[in-house]
Structure formats: C-alpha cells, structure tokens
Design an enzyme around this catalytic site. Structure first.
Site, PDB file in Angstrom:
ATOM      1  N   ASP A 539      39.235  94.564  57.882  1.00 38.93           N
ATOM      2  CA  ASP A 539      40.639  94.258  57.606  1.00 38.93           C
ATOM      3  C   ASP A 539      41.402  95.583  57.600  1.00 38.93           C
ATOM      4  O   ASP A 539      40.815  96.666  57.649  1.00 38.93           O
ATOM      5  CB  ASP A 539      40.723  93.558  56.245  1.00 38.93           C
ATOM      6  CG  ASP A 539      42.017  92.787  56.042  1.00 38.93           C
ATOM      7  OD1 ASP A 539      42.899  92.851  56.911  1.00 38.93           O
ATOM      8  OD2 ASP A 539      42.135  92.123  54.999  1.00 38.93           O
ATOM      9  N   GLU A 542      44.895  98.416  61.236  1.00 41.07           N
ATOM     10  CA  GLU A 542      45.982  98.682  62.195  1.00 41.07           C
ATOM     11  C   GLU A 542      46.209 100.179  62.492  1.00 41.07           C
ATOM     12  O   GLU A 542      46.640 100.461  63.626  1.00 41.07           O
ATOM     13  CB  GLU A 542      47.287  98.051  61.685  1.00 41.07           C
ATOM     14  CG  GLU A 542      47.297  96.546  61.667  1.00 41.07           C
ATOM     15  CD  GLU A 542      46.438  95.948  60.543  1.00 41.07           C
ATOM     16  OE1 GLU A 542      45.897  94.853  60.746  1.00 41.07           O
ATOM     17  OE2 GLU A 542      46.308  96.596  59.482  1.00 41.07           O
ATOM     18  N   ASP A 615      47.805  87.321  57.990  1.00 43.32           N
ATOM     19  CA  ASP A 615      48.207  86.799  56.682  1.00 43.32           C
ATOM     20  C   ASP A 615      49.328  85.773  56.808  1.00 43.32           C
ATOM     21  O   ASP A 615      50.501  86.051  56.524  1.00 43.32           O
ATOM     22  CB  ASP A 615      48.620  87.951  55.778  1.00 43.32           C
ATOM     23  CG  ASP A 615      47.468  88.920  55.566  1.00 43.32           C
ATOM     24  OD1 ASP A 615      46.324  88.483  55.678  1.00 43.32           O
ATOM     25  OD2 ASP A 615      47.721  90.100  55.298  1.00 43.32           O
TER      26      ASP A 615
END
Length: 953
Positions: A539, A542, A615
C-alpha cells in the site's frame, strides 16, 4: 488505505480511533497526534471529504499551464512552430531522421522509427545534443521485445513524404514539411502524430543568472534544477468518435472531451497520488498511471502508448479548443463523443503534455480490440497467472486487532457456512509500524495463528509499505541508511518524510541493488513469524508522504544515477511492487507463484501482480463507477484488479453491501475491505436475509472459479482481460461503444450491476445477434435489444450466459478453494441457433510454475450435431512435467435444447464406453437455479482430463 486525512478523520485530538492514537499507549497517543497535526500540517483543515484545493490543477503547474497556452496560441496562428524532417535514411533496419524546428538548428531532434511483428510501430524522438541525458524508463518493455523487430528494407517516397510498408495492408507515412507521422490502411488514415502541429520537446538548458525555474504549490517549492523540459504533442485517432484508457480515474469508460468551444475542464492527469475518499464521476487522477489510449470504431481499433513515467496532462480536444483560455475552467463535458460538422472527418484529437522524460511512443494498428490489447502486452508483458487461492474471496479490514480477532473471524465464516480463502492484516499488526515485525502483545504467536488458518486451506496477507521508520533501533533502517539505499532530498541527504510510523525514509527502488536487497527481507529468517501461507500487500507506494507536496514525494528528490523523482514518479510503485514479488519468489526458491497486491501501478504492472482501485466509499456511485474503472484497467493490460467490496470508507447499509457482493462476485480480484472507523461488516453481521444473500454471492464466485482461472490463463498468454467492454466481443455493435454499466466476464458471461437503492428494474442491453440465457432461470433474451429486467434483492443482479458457450463450474459447497481441488465438475452448455456451443477449461496445480514445463490440463468442449466432445488443447510433445486430475464430470446442463429432446426418460450415451446416462428436465437442486428449459445429464462420470464424447439419444 488513504492519506492521513481520510483514514483517521482526525476531527480532534480527543478522537479515540485515529491512526496516530493507535500508535502508542493512552494519553501519549493523543498527545503525539496533536503534535503531528501542528508540526506536519501547519494548520491544514481536516475532514472526511476529498479536498480539491490540496491537489494541483493545470494552471497551478508551470509546465502544464505554459504548454496548454502555447499550444492554443500556435493553433490560432499567433506564432509559428513548424518542424521539418531532414536527412531521412535507414540505419540498422530502422528509419532515422533529423527533425529541425523552423529557423532553429540548435534545437534539432533525432527521430528513430522501428517496426515489429504483430502490427507495432515504435517512434522515438530525442534531442540531438543536450547537456544531460533524459531518463528512459527501464524494465517496462519485456526483455525479448527487440527480437520481434522487423528490419525495414526500404523507404518509399510519395508527395513530400517517406513511406514504410507494414503487414496487413498498413503503412507508416512520415510527412516531411511540416513533420507528421501517419498510420494508414489503404486510403484510410488511422492514426496521426502532429497533425495539429503541437509537437514540442523543450530542450534541456544550463541555468543562467536570472533564470527563474522554480515552481511552488502551497508551502512546497520545487527547485526544477534542470529547467523546463516538457514533451508535448498531439495524437489524432481517425475514423472514430471515442477514445478510452489512461487510467486511473473514477469516470466514464469513454473519455469525455476536456477542451472545446463549450468545454474547458481539467485535463486528464496521470500522476500517482494517495487520494482519500476520491469522488465518483471525477476525471481526477488516482493511484496509478498507464499512458495508453485506445480508439475504437466499427472499422477498427488502434492504440497509442507513451513510455514515460513523468507527470502527464492529457486533453481530449473538441472543436473550438484553441479559443479557450487556460483560466476558464468548468466541469462541462456532457459527452464522450466528439462533435463533428456535416462534412468534417470523424476523428478524436488529443493533446499530451509530459513534464519531462522522452518521447518513446508505440503505435498499435489492431485492427481488432483484442489485437490492440495483445500488441500492447507484447511490449509490456502479459498478466502473471495467479495462484488459484488468490482468485477466490478475500476478507480484509483495517484492522483485525489481534490473534483472537483473527480466529473469531475465521470461525465466523465456518459457523455461517460462507467460504473464504484469505484473511488480511493491516498496519496495526506490526510493532510500531515497522514492517516485517509483529506486535508482540497482539500477535505473540504469528506462526501458530497462520498454521491454524492454513490447516483449512486458507491463507494470510500482511501489509508491507515503502516508508521505513527512522528508528536507530530498527535493523532495517540502520542497514538501509548505512548502505545509502534511501532516496535523497535535493540537498543530497536521505529524504525524510512522514507517514504511518512518523519520520520515515523511502527506499530507492530504481536501483537494482536496492531491489535485490529488499527481496532478501521476505525470507523466513528476516521476516520472523512468516510462513509459506503468508503473502503481501503493498500500500502507500505512489509513494504517499503525508507532509509532501500533494501528499507525495517532492519532484526534485534524487534517485539512483542522479535521476530526479519527477522523471520516474509514476513508476516508483511499480519498482517497489516488483521487488516485493521478487522477495516472495526467492523465499520459495522459485517454486511458488508470489501474490502481492499493489495500490500504485504503471505500464507493465500486469506481469508483476494484482492491483485494486484504492480507497473508495460506501456509496452507490462508487459501486457504479467500479465497472468503468475495471474496464479501463483491462483495456490497458491489467487483468487482475478489483474494487473494495462495501467501500473502504463509510458504512454501507445491508442492501448496498449485498448489491456490492453480488457485483464483486465477477471482479477479477474479489475482496471485502473496510476502514477502521467503519462498523464491522463481516457478511453474517447483518442478519437475514442479508447473510444468506451474501453467502449466495460469495458461493457463486467459488462455483465459477474453473471459468475464472481459465480466463486468467488466457490473459497470461494473450493479455486479453477478464473484464471486457461489450465491444471487445461485439466490435461492430455501436450501441456498446459508450456502455459502461455492464461488462463481459470473459467471452461468455454478461454482467449488469444494480446501482441504486430500492431498484425494481435495470435496463440491460444484450449485444450482438445472439441469444442470452439468464444464469438462474434459463430464460432467453435476443441480442441487439435493451430490455428492462425486473430485479429484487433476492434475485441478485442480472447475469447471462452467451449462446454458443460452455462454462465449467464446481457446485459443491466448500470452506475454501483448496478444499475444492478434487471436486467434480458441472458443464453448463448454452446452445446457439445452430444448436452448437464450445468452451475451454484450464487446470494446473494452482500454485507452482510447473505449468511452464507442461504440467497442466487444457480441454476444449464442443457440442455439435447432438454430441458433446472433450478434446485436448495442451501440446502433445513430451514435457518434463506432467499434471493429472482424477476429477469427474458429475453433471451436464444443456440450455436451449429443442422441444423434442426435452422428454423425460430419454438417455444419452458415452460413446467410448457404450454407457447410458440418465437425463432429466430442469434441475431444482442446482445452486444456480432451476434451468426450467434445460436438459440435465446426470452422473456422466467421465474424467475431466480425458478425451470423450457423449451423444444425445
């Protein structure tokens, strides 16, 4: 997970369940959280909704604003920018040429054009001379791609242009003045670059005194030490009204115009960001970026891919775009279709702006939708075939709090007779957000916990994020710091940002050495407490940096080889994902296929592993938008993807959650997931009838696992996605071109979700000219028509099997996919108007790489002339490995049988054994429904791995 603002919803320092409040005991937790608010965010507002102002718009980025305005000025003729092709020649089987901007030899460019098998053209343009080399994205193009290159033997000449012939009747035309690249088929223009004369590469410069290159946003300043270096150009898709692609965003499948006489919205942005509670129906870019655009019409499909990992802004242009000012931004864009005048050519024009990097473009000439996807995947790789367990249902929450909670959830599935394969642990399972560790109070016996789950054939996934806690007592940090393995800030020091552990540094995953080192951390000796049933979740990659510009890493941070973060930002998560997968591969010494889920992605991610859409929110709009999001991912190579069922944020009511499970059944990746502030939502917590309906939806996924796994195998060979737009299978049906409320799972299942509360009906479009069978009732619907279908919560969502298909299923109810391994099969045959059908089944051990050495079963089933046959599709040559199965076919359901064959007491015969089989009409005991018009062959008991034929009497 989302950013700190969305996840914790830190309304006040007294909040009981903020993420920081869970990081340390008692009042200290709240104190630390208050300090974090003051120190990290300088008074920034907090809330539960997406804050538009926290993310840049085009006019707030110098590179986007300048190029967009300059392009409009050129188009209006206010200044002249024309590039001329000179000195064109052949070198090593490639076309080479100089591109010279009018009156400026000092900014000459070099073009290289190559052609490849299967209809691929590569066009690369770089500066002839420059003070430094531009970054070229490594390890995205597959290693053997250059072996597919076709040497160009000659260059033709035609009317001031050079011509290269391709196979299939295509040709590439390079116009000399002004420069333009065209792909044509006969007299038809298919795709062109620079037809709008917007091609521009800003030459790298040496900074002179007085140059102001810096770019600021809010409190962050980007030094831009190498100045403006944008790569911008236009691409036109001719003969088409629609374009698709450039994920990731929560918007329609067909991309809407962003700029035109009555339209001036933001460009589509490709810049990987941690966006909490993103909006549905928003063109804003999200967690991943794939710079691929596809155009489709009745005549052909073509594609374009730019291999560049810098931030991009992309406009879809409509007439009058050049008259629109940069500041006149609205959200008006009512259609994905480009308006054309009566005599104007049908085409879609697009304008691409990359902040840095190179122009390295791949053109895919199709001509079919599947051809384009296969061509793209031949460049970047086909999907990794997943382990079988990962294609089943996953249960996740932020966070299952301790070992007793895990055991209770696991037992709850058994108690309520609901199958599942994998339970997930989020950041709270670690010791102080230090990855590869366990909280010794909450998870004191991790191996024992995993072994209990593994005994039922189930698995566990733990989270491992890219931020490393800056703690001198943390061996991972000490080692990374001593080796110099972190990304550096612009001053050359280890970059220090904030994420879940607090002060954190980020591993420089561009470096092969760092990736190799990281892979060793997944070994059993380094990841103490891990077992062979433990897999990984990446997770925040980015990367997410809570106190960074736009919640990410500054663009002027420095990576391996002196590369700026701006050059590789969109690929950072890709390299991190790659290293984690390599770690699991090494852990098992190459015997088992890794499973690693990633949130960030880039072109080529499909060959590494699965992703999810981030999300989302418990909202009907998010159920609806999950379909175009997955369609877009599939068209750009990523076959293994899903959306969080139930929505990560918020509390779905029982109806919404049930409807989401009914749709999620048909996602390639099927996971229920929720935020720590949401109410618990395990499927049995809502009472009847909801528990039964969610059980039914999850069970339906397990029934079609043989079909789903066969589709994953196809994707691993061809790149063709599991979730497909209707026009992929029905390319001439114009009614499908903007349809994104339904999709095909493989070629044979049509799925239409229910997207509103209390819905009584859904308008379902049945594509093509074929019949479609309701999978529950067997009722038939003609193709080419939209039909209003009644729906109830009990009836589920509308799902139909295509006439002419055969789908393999396993209908026995088990706890997990592992326990289904030896279960018998049911073949569901849906006959077409010719009284024929066919389908495939692929089986291997579901775990290892032995299929690469021939250890698999691949069967073709065909029904014709009243006979069902099973034949081998696997290579017959000798293979070093073998795979066998003793599984039987216990039932054959034939829908669409002629009335004369629907007679009680008829028989069928297994021809090779001269053995009769009992037949019956209907099947009220079948889980999937009654099939009131079906002929049922009971207990044929033929082996799934054998050749056989069964003839109706």
């Amino acid at each position: 997970m989302a950013s700190v603002e969305g996840r914790g919803r830190a309304r006040s320092c007294e909040g009981k369940r903020t993420p920081a409040a869970m990081a340390s005991p008692g009042g200290l937790r709240r104190l630390l959280w208050c300090v974090a608010i003051v120190v990290l965010f300088y008074g920034a507002e907090f809330g539960a909704a997406w804050k538009e102002a926290e993310f840049r718009k085009c006019h707030q980025s110098k590179f986007c604003k300048d190029v967009r305005e300059r392009a409009a000025a050129w188009a209006r003729g206010e200044s002249h920018r024309e590039i001329e092709v000179r000195e064109i020649s052949l070198k090593d089987g490639r076309v080479a040429a100089r591109l010279v901007p009018a009156g400026n030899e000092d900014e000459a460019l070099v073009l290289e054009l190559s052609t490849y098998r299967d209809g691929i053209v590569r066009v690369k343009v770089v500066e002839e001379t420059a003070p430094r080399k531009r970054f070229e994205v490594p390890q995205v193009v597959v290693n053997d791609f250059e072996e597919k290159r076709l040497g160009i033997g000659s260059i033709g000449r035609r009317d001031g242009a050079s011509v290269v012939q391709l196979s299939g009747g295509f040709e590439v035309v390079i116009q000399h003045k002004p420069f333009q690249v065209q792909v044509k088929r006969g007299d038809d223009l298919v795709l062109s670059i620079n037809s709008k004369n917007l091609f521009d590469i800003q030459h790298l410069q040496v900074k002179k005194e007085g140059d102001d290159w810096e770019d600021s946003f809010r409190s962050h300043n980007d030094k831009r030490p190498h100045g403006p270096q944008t790569v911008s150009f236009d691409v036109s898709f001719h003969g088409s009204d629609h374009v698709y692609g450039i994920p990731e965003r929560a918007t329609s499948f067909a991309l809407k115009p962003t700029k035109g006489a009555n339209i001036n919205s933001e460009p589509y942005r490709l810049f990987n960001l941690d966006v909490f509670e993103y909006l549905d129906e928003s063109p804003f870019g999200l967690y991943g970026s794939i710079p691929v655009m596809v155009s489709h019409s009745k005549k052909r499909t073509v594609g374009f891919f730019l291999l560049n990992a810098a931030e991009m802004q992309i406009d879809v242009l409509a007439p009058g775009w050049e008259q629109v000012g940069i500041e006149q931004v609205s959200d008006e864009s009512s259609s994905g279709k480009r308006s054309t005048g009566q005599n104007e050519e049908k085409r879609v024009d697009t304008h691409w702006i990359a902040e840095s990097g190179v122009f390295d473009a791949f053109l895919f000439v199709g001509p079919s939708p599947k051809d384009v996807v296969a061509q793209y995947c031949s460049v970047t790789g086909t999907s990794a075939i997943p382990q079988l367990f990962s294609t089943a249902y996953h249960q996740c929450r932020w966070n299952y709090k301790d070992e007793a909670d895990v055991a209770g959830v696991d037992a709850g599935f058994d108690e309520h007779d609901i199958p599942y394969d994998t339970i997930w642990l989020d950041i709270e399972h670690t010791d102080g957000k230090k990855y590869f560790t366990w909280d010794k109070n909450l998870f004191p016996n991790p191996k024992e916990m995993q072994n209990k789950i593994g005994a039922k054939g189930r698995h566990m996934v733990t989270i491992v994020d890219p931020h490393v806690k800056r703690d001198d007592n943390f061996p991972l940090h000490k080692e990374a710091s001593s080796y110099g393995y972190y990304v550096k800030d612009s001053s050359g020091k280890d970059f220090d940002g904030w994420c879940w552990p607090g002060a954190s540094s980020y591993l420089d995953m561009l470096s092969p050495e760092v990736r190799s080192w990281w892979a060793t951390k997944f070994s059993y000796s380094n990841y103490v407490g891990s077992t062979p049933i433990l897999y990984i979740w990446n997770d925040m990659n980015e990367p997410s940096v809570f106190n960074g510009p736009e919640t990410t890493m500054p663009k002027d941070a420095i990576h391996y080889g002196g590369v700026e973060h701006r050059d590789l930002h969109n690929a950072y998560g890709y390299y991190y994902h790659m290293a984690s997968v390599q770690g699991l591969y090494q852990r098992e010494r190459g015997t088992d296929r890794p499973f690693v889920l990633s949130r960030a992605f880039f072109a080529g991610t499909q060959k590494i592993g699965a992703i999810w859409t981030g999300d989302n929110t418990a909202d009907w709009g998010h159920i609806r938008v999950s379909v175009p999001m997955l369609l877009t991912l599939g068209m750009t190579g990523i076959a293994n993807a899903g959306a969080d069922v139930g929505g990560f944020f918020g509390n779905p009511d029982p109806e919404m959650l049930t409807r989401w499970y009914q749709l999620g059944t048909y996602y390639p990746f099927f996971r229920g997931h929720g935020h720590l502030d949401t109410k618990r939502r395990e499927p049995w917590l809502f009472g009847e009838p909801y528990t039964s309906l969610m059980r039914q939806a999850i069970s339906a996924r397990y029934q079609i696992l043989p079909y789903v796994y066969t589709l994953f195998k196809e994707a691993s060979v061809t790149g063709i996605p599991l979730v497909r737009p209707l026009w992929m299978e029905f390319p001439e049906d114009e009614s499908t071109f903007t349809r994104d409320d339904e999709f095909l799972l493989g070629p044979s299942l049509l799925v239409h979700g229910v997207y509103s509360e209390g819905a009584k009906s859904e308008k379902v479009y049945f594509p093509g000219n074929e019949t479609w069978y309701d999978v529950k009732s067997g009722a038939t619907f003609p193709g080419g028509k939209e039909v209003e279908i009644p729906v109830t919560l009990d009836s589920g969502i509308p799902v139909y099997q295509r006439a002419g298909s055969i789908i393999p299923k396993k209908l026995r109810h088990r706890r997990s996919s592992t326990q289904m391994q030896n279960d018998p099969y049911t073949l569901v045959v849906a006959l077409d108007s010719k009284y024929e059908a066919e389908g495939e089944l692929y089986i291997d051990d579901g775990k290892s790489y032995e299929f690469e050495q021939g250890a698999f079963i691949h069967r073709r089933f065909k029904f014709a002339k009243g006979k069902l046959t099973s034949t081998n599709l696997a290579p017959t040559k000798s293979n070093p490995k073998k795979f066998t199965s003793s599984c039987l076919v216990e039932r054959i359901v034939i829908m669409g049988v002629r009335a004369r064959d629907l007679v009680t007491g008829k028989h069928a015969v297994v021809e090779s054994e001269d053995r009769w089989i009992q037949t019956d009409i209907g099947a009220p005991s079948l889980i999937q429904g009654a099939y009131s018009s079906a002929l049922i062959l009971r207990l044929p008991n033929v082996r799934i791995a054998d050749d056989w034929s069964i003839k109706l009497g």
